[in-house]
Design a protein around this motif. Structure first.
Motif, PDB file in Angstrom:
ATOM      1  N   ASN A 191      -3.532  -6.402  -1.794  1.00  0.00           N
ATOM      2  CA  ASN A 191      -3.633  -5.430  -2.314  1.00  0.00           C
ATOM      3  C   ASN A 191      -2.797  -4.532  -2.736  1.00  0.00           C
ATOM      4  N   ASP A 240       1.505   5.230  -1.650  1.00  0.00           N
ATOM      5  CA  ASP A 240      -0.123   5.932  -1.988  1.00  0.00           C
ATOM      6  C   ASP A 240       1.425   6.146  -2.830  1.00  0.00           C
ATOM      7  N   THR A 261      -7.102  -5.645  -6.504  1.00  0.00           N
ATOM      8  CA  THR A 261      -7.271  -6.649  -5.462  1.00  0.00           C
ATOM      9  C   THR A 261      -7.447  -7.643  -5.983  1.00  0.00           C
ATOM     10  N   SER A 311      -5.548   1.982 -10.616  1.00  0.00           N
ATOM     11  CA  SER A 311      -4.822   2.718  -9.364  1.00  0.00           C
ATOM     12  C   SER A 311      -4.591   1.856  -8.522  1.00  0.00           C
ATOM     13  N   ASN A 312      -5.849   1.197  -8.005  1.00  0.00           N
ATOM     14  CA  ASN A 312      -5.964   0.365  -6.863  1.00  0.00           C
ATOM     15  C   ASN A 312      -6.319  -1.076  -7.533  1.00  0.00           C
ATOM     16  N   VAL A 363       1.045  -1.713  -0.085  1.00  0.00           N
ATOM     17  CA  VAL A 363      -0.385  -0.310  -0.179  1.00  0.00           C
ATOM     18  C   VAL A 363       0.975   1.236   0.543  1.00  0.00           C
ATOM     19  N   ASP A 411      -9.538   4.512 -11.856  1.00  0.00           N
ATOM     20  CA  ASP A 411      -8.726   5.958 -11.006  1.00  0.00           C
ATOM     21  C   ASP A 411      -9.777   7.162 -11.267  1.00  0.00           C
ATOM     22  N   PHE A 437      -2.336  -1.113  -3.814  1.00  0.00           N
ATOM     23  CA  PHE A 437      -2.838   0.272  -3.903  1.00  0.00           C
ATOM     24  C   PHE A 437      -1.745   1.368  -3.882  1.00  0.00           C
ATOM     25  N   ARG A 438      -2.459   2.454  -4.613  1.00  0.00           N
ATOM     26  CA  ARG A 438      -1.472   4.382  -4.972  1.00  0.00           C
ATOM     27  C   ARG A 438      -2.482   4.628  -4.426  1.00  0.00           C
ATOM     28  N   VAL A 477      -4.370   5.568  -1.180  1.00  0.00           N
ATOM     29  CA  VAL A 477      -4.886   5.408  -0.297  1.00  0.00           C
ATOM     30  C   VAL A 477      -4.635   6.356   0.530  1.00  0.00           C
TER      31      VAL A 477
END
Length: 399
Positions: A245, A155, A231, A228-229, A153, A209, A247-248, A250
């Motif tokens: 996961n 960001d 799972t 961008s995210n 995770v 995104d 995640f970019r 978050v």
């Protein structure tokens, strides 16, 4: 016994590893090359390296270089690794191994045909949580492990914009859209680095995104990507599953801990969050945070890190955690910087030892394929709306 080494790519990451490779008693001369010659010259001067090469091709042609380390853009690793192996060089590659099934298959074929050492430098292999889980699994403490989770995770606002701008030039937005699931090894590798199994199928969901700044825009992205995210839920050989996961976008303190893991078995479980880690069984809960916490080896304000975004500096400063066994490491590393929760020292030593003893490194080509390929197939699944897809497997490394 020593060997000479060529560093390919003189960006933000490679300088930290140049210090470690140069300090290792198993390595002799260290050279560097970069598409921007001035960066190679600056790194060589700053680190006192043996010299530079005008191109990767020139480095591969040189008899002065026995091995190469690839620290280039993520999507370039596969072809560069193949060039290195086919030129008779041992190869250490930053993650990921490659971005297509075909590239991975070609690397495995080349390693098998040449007998050369290949290693992927997956930091989660020595993430303290992975190390502890691996030890506990070996002792049977979990009972039967049946489920695990791995998160990466990070960001984009916490250093990734600056990193892509540094490496991507004027068209950095084209590559800042790199699909999260094609960079899966920090999450997948942390799970499979402890759990001795492999993924056999996956279903994944991507989140489109909404920032609207030209990053993760299909019309801009060289990868045609707007996720961008993402799972992914994986089925594993032998029964069980794990979820990852990537995640970019978050709301999470990535600079404190970007990779985190959980393992669940019939007798015990282990869970890690940003600032706490717990061991749990049917009797109660034990806080193991201190066991997994690396102690910094240098200040994030150190002058050598000034070219790196402040939010990314923790990845270069962390020392070892109590769970790490440093006895196998060269004493030259004792007072040198570390990074990614104490993993850098172990990764460098793994590769150097493998080359000098002609043994398989921890994350060899077959292991690297099992850490990388699940994400490639997961990205295909996400693009197909979560369709469950089978994951090819290249088997175990030959003994």
């Amino acid at each position: 016994m020593t060997f000479s080494l060529g560093i390919v790519g003189a960006g933000q990451f490679s300088g930290q590893f140049a210090t470690l490779f140069q300090a290792h008693p198993g390595v002799g001369d260290v050279y560097v090359t970069d598409l921007l010659p001035e960066r190679a010259e600056q790194l060589a001067a700053a680190q006192g390296l043996a010299g530079t090469f005008p191109s990767y091709e020139a480095m591969l042609e040189s008899k002065e270089v026995d091995a190469v380390t690839i620290f280039t853009q993520r999507w370039t690793h596969g072809p560069l690794v193949l060039q290195g192996l086919n030129a008779g060089k041992h190869v250490y590659s930053a993650v990921p191994m490659a971005i297509t099934t075909e590239e991975i298959a070609a690397i495995i074929d080349a390693v098998r045909a040449t007998g050369l050492t290949y290693m992927m430098g997956e930091t989660s292999q020595y993430n303290p949580a992975t190390v502890h889980a691996r030890n506990q699994i070996a002792e049977g403490a979990f009972g039967r492990l049946f489920y695990a989770e791995g998160d990466y995770v990070h960001d984009m606002d916490l250093g990734f914009y600056e990193a892509y701008q540094y490496s991507g030039g004027e068209k950095w937005k084209e590559t800042a859209s790199y699909p999260p699931l094609l960079y899966p090894t920090h999450s997948v590798g942390g799970v499979l680095g402890a759990w001795q199994t492999h993924a056999v199928s996956v279903s994944a969901i991507g989140v489109v995104d909404e920032r609207g700044d030209g990053v993760f825009d299909k019309e801009v992205s060289r990868f045609g990507n707007d996720f961008s995210n993402a799972t992914a839920l994986f089925e594993v050989a032998g029964g069980g599953s794990f979820r990852t996961n990537e995640f970019r976008r978050v709301g999470y303190p990535s600079h404190i801990r970007e990779s985190r893991f959980r393992f669940f078995g019939t007798e015990a479980s282990m869970e890690q969050l940003a600032t706490v880690a717990l061991w749990q069984d049917k009797k109660g809960v034990k806080d193991i945070s201190e066991l997994l916490e690396p102690k910094p080896t240098m200040s994030p304000d150190d002058p050598s890190l000034q070219h790196i975004a402040p939010e990314l500096r923790a990845a270069f400063t962390s020392g070892s955690a109590p769970v790490h066994d440093r006895e196998r490491l060269p004493r030259a590393f004792d007072n040198l910087h570390n990074g990614h929760e104490g993993s850098h020292h172990f990764l460098v030593d793994d590769f150097v030892t493998a080359v000098n003893t002609r043994t398989l490194p921890s994350v060899n080509a077959w292991v690297a394929a099992r850490y990388t390929l699940p994400g490639i197939i997961a990205h295909d699944s996400a693009r197909q709306g979560g369709a469950r897809l089978e994951i090819p497997d290249f088997g175990d490394a030959p003994q």
